[in-house]
Design a protein around this motif. Sequence first.
Motif, PDB file in Angstrom:
ATOM      1  N   TYR A 100      55.556  93.821 -28.528  1.00  0.00           N
ATOM      2  CA  TYR A 100      54.653  93.989 -29.444  1.00  0.00           C
ATOM      3  C   TYR A 100      55.236  93.998 -30.852  1.00  0.00           C
ATOM      4  O   TYR A 100      55.756  94.937 -31.181  1.00  0.00           O
ATOM      5  CB  TYR A 100      53.679  95.086 -29.357  1.00  0.00           C
ATOM      6  CG  TYR A 100      53.246  95.254 -27.876  1.00  0.00           C
ATOM      7  CD1 TYR A 100      52.069  94.551 -27.441  1.00  0.00           C
ATOM      8  CD2 TYR A 100      54.310  95.877 -26.963  1.00  0.00           C
ATOM      9  CE1 TYR A 100      51.944  94.752 -25.859  1.00  0.00           C
ATOM     10  CE2 TYR A 100      53.833  95.836 -25.583  1.00  0.00           C
ATOM     11  CZ  TYR A 100      52.790  95.230 -24.969  1.00  0.00           C
ATOM     12  OH  TYR A 100      52.513  95.386 -23.656  1.00  0.00           O
TER      13      TYR A 100
ATOM     14  N   PHE B 143      52.798  91.018 -20.924  1.00  0.00           N
ATOM     15  CA  PHE B 143      53.146  91.378 -22.288  1.00  0.00           C
ATOM     16  C   PHE B 143      54.194  92.157 -22.178  1.00  0.00           C
ATOM     17  O   PHE B 143      54.324  93.281 -21.415  1.00  0.00           O
ATOM     18  CB  PHE B 143      52.015  91.900 -22.900  1.00  0.00           C
ATOM     19  CG  PHE B 143      50.944  90.978 -23.459  1.00  0.00           C
ATOM     20  CD1 PHE B 143      51.306  90.159 -24.547  1.00  0.00           C
ATOM     21  CD2 PHE B 143      49.596  90.786 -22.826  1.00  0.00           C
ATOM     22  CE1 PHE B 143      50.231  89.373 -25.072  1.00  0.00           C
ATOM     23  CE2 PHE B 143      48.831  90.058 -23.329  1.00  0.00           C
ATOM     24  CZ  PHE B 143      49.028  89.241 -24.578  1.00  0.00           C
TER      25      PHE B 143
ATOM     26  N   GLY C  69      51.496  90.137 -29.909  1.00  0.00           N
ATOM     27  CA  GLY C  69      51.798  90.416 -28.476  1.00  0.00           C
ATOM     28  C   GLY C  69      52.558  89.292 -27.913  1.00  0.00           C
ATOM     29  O   GLY C  69      52.392  87.902 -28.053  1.00  0.00           O
TER      30      GLY C  69
ATOM     31  N   HIS D 209      45.571  96.068 -22.638  1.00  0.00           N
ATOM     32  CA  HIS D 209      45.582  94.967 -23.372  1.00  0.00           C
ATOM     33  C   HIS D 209      44.224  94.162 -23.324  1.00  0.00           C
ATOM     34  O   HIS D 209      43.847  93.748 -22.182  1.00  0.00           O
ATOM     35  CB  HIS D 209      46.723  93.953 -22.708  1.00  0.00           C
ATOM     36  CG  HIS D 209      48.098  94.740 -22.706  1.00  0.00           C
ATOM     37  ND1 HIS D 209      48.327  95.632 -21.597  1.00  0.00           N
ATOM     38  CD2 HIS D 209      49.070  94.355 -23.086  1.00  0.00           C
ATOM     39  CE1 HIS D 209      49.390  95.988 -21.630  1.00  0.00           C
ATOM     40  NE2 HIS D 209      49.856  95.389 -22.732  1.00  0.00           N
TER      41      HIS D 209
END
Length: 274
Positions: free
Chosen positions: A10, A7, A69, A137
């Motif tokens: 965001y 990731f 994400g 996460h």
Amino acid sequence: MSIIDRFCWYELRTTSPEAARAFYAEVAGWRAEPSGGSSIFRAGEHRVGGLVELPERARALGAPPHWLGQLGVRDLDASVQRWIERGGQALGPAQQATDGRRVAVVRDPQGAVLALCSRGDAWGQGDASSGEDVAWHELHTTDHEQAWSVYAELFGWKATEALHLGPEIGPYQMFSWAGADRSVGAMASTARAPHIHTHWLFYLTVADLDASLARVRSLGGTVVNGPMQVRGGDRVAQCEDPQGAAFALLQRVKASRSTPGPAPSAPAPGARRP
């Protein structure tokens, strides 16, 4: 730090960008700078994500405001194809972002929504997040073993520690990705808790959790669960912003290298599927 197979962005998709801009500035200290018709969130000098109006297509499908994400990949088209072959779904064609990235919104085989994104020109600017601004996460999923097999195979994530958190939450499998020297997230089974839909929950780092939670409440948000202390001494809480987007907050203990540890025992926020 490489942004591939992790990731790296965001994006808050919301019904009220201006209200969200003020809310996250007060709660997390993030500032939203205008950029090509939307906004970019910065935590200090780090770019951590975007702030956009919830797309009309998403609204039409019943999506509430949510944090999306984005996982960086080397080859977007090939990654989407592999995603579909493993039982996932592409929620429309890839879109070109204003910073040069191509982004494809997808749903995993259990229903959690996220996005895959190409590297794009923006990642060469040298001020991307260090990974500490969003420190954890957490995937809440109906089948954590199948979900784990998909993410591990496609992105090379490594299992670290596994915990069992009781009859409702079940297994809690922590993981790391390339370049991380510790766990960066976990997958929690919600098979025994059908009221919790599959979703990714992101933990934003704050310096003073109690002060941030007071601001959440005073600004019209909701503290859904917590605050609580987790292993290593860190403190966490799960929240919803005034528009209903789920997020979590994490306060590190001084000089801590720990992880947030166990998931909440109470129903997690974000139960409404984006």
